[in-house]
Design an enzyme around this catalytic site. Sequence first.
Site, PDB file in Angstrom:
ATOM      1  CB  CYS A 272       2.054  83.988  18.688  1.00 23.24           C
ATOM      2  SG  CYS A 272       3.726  83.457  18.486  1.00 23.24           S
TER       3      CYS A 272
ATOM      4  CD  GLU B  10      -0.691  82.235  30.840  1.00 18.77           C
ATOM      5  OE1 GLU B  10      -1.426  82.964  31.499  1.00 18.77           O
ATOM      6  OE2 GLU B  10      -0.016  82.645  29.883  1.00 18.77           O
TER       7      GLU B  10
END
Length: 376
Positions: free
Chosen positions: A360, A122
């Site tokens: 994150c 990704e």
Amino acid sequence: MACVTDLAKRLYAKSLSGVKYPMQQAPPTTPEHSPLLGMLPNQIKELCASQGQAEFRAKQLYQWIYHHAADSYDAMSNLPKAWRDQLASGHQIGRVAPHRVDISSDGTKKYLFATSPGRFVESAWIPENQRATLCLSTQVGCKMGCVFCATGRQGFQSQLTAGQIVNQYLSLPERESITNIVYMGMGEPFDNPEAVFDSLALFTDPLGIGLSPHKITVSTIGIIPVMKEFLVRSDCNLAISIHSPFEDERRALMPIQHVYPIAELVQVLKENPLAASRKLSFEYIMFAGLNDSLGHARELVRLINGLRAQVNLIHYHSVPSLSLQGSDDQTMRDFQDLLKQKGIMTTIRKSRGLDIQAACGLLSTKELVKTTLEDF
Ligand code: SF4
């Protein structure tokens, strides 16, 4: 002290013992159909020489691939047609369009790239005002086993090549908007050093992609030998994931601490200061009741004292099946205030792409493998 390869093997073996992974065949590759994407200038030169082409043709081909981002031989209009046909019969260009995109309500886009059948990485495109950051991946999964990380829980599947790293930039529909690149996606960049160094060379070569090294940041949990090499070989910025200044606590969060203690890493940075044009930052994910006390802040100040560095405080986003929670906003602000009072530039990083699992620590393709395979 064990070498990192031993650590990686131990971590990998440990991860395999607890989790089942789909067994996928590597894609059939033959040297004669190897992709051009990922080749360095000298490799392109050798290829051209082996095909009887003049040296200036190597520069033209190199620029088509990287500078002009050509995704077909037809686009390479100043190369002789016969040579383009010869190239096409032996080499794919290697560009791979994203397989899927998820779009966040905040404008962040998470792209899924296939690296081989059944394997995906990704990349996150994060726009903000006049800038846009690409967060890219360097491995499918990760061996490092940080307990809070979705990628770490996925285990390790494979390394990316330099071409697959650069492809996340070249094949991104928003490529022309990108002002910054961060190597903070899936994987530990310094566990895949050659591909990462090659990709940095391709990104920053003025004849190639031509981005400024000061707009590129490589993030590591601290593989010291490779970090030392990076300090010498690259002009890009460096980010260190620290997450606790205390050895025992950090060891519990990040197994790398067993092999490369943070105090040793900081000492290396003090002895090898970055040039003034390069940025050094410490990334600090804040976990409620675990690493967010003012005592932690004071110890962090003591640890990095003397370094010209910024600290980025990061909200922790819960990973399913983990009991860790993120710190609240006030606690983060208090932590930030203490660091600032001690003269350390400190930011609280905004969470982006939370609703599409692009924030994150949330990148993982484990669950996607099954569903996306059905799309092929
Ligand atoms: Fe790997 Fe980084 Fe996740 Fe640690 S935080 S497991 S190094 S991807």
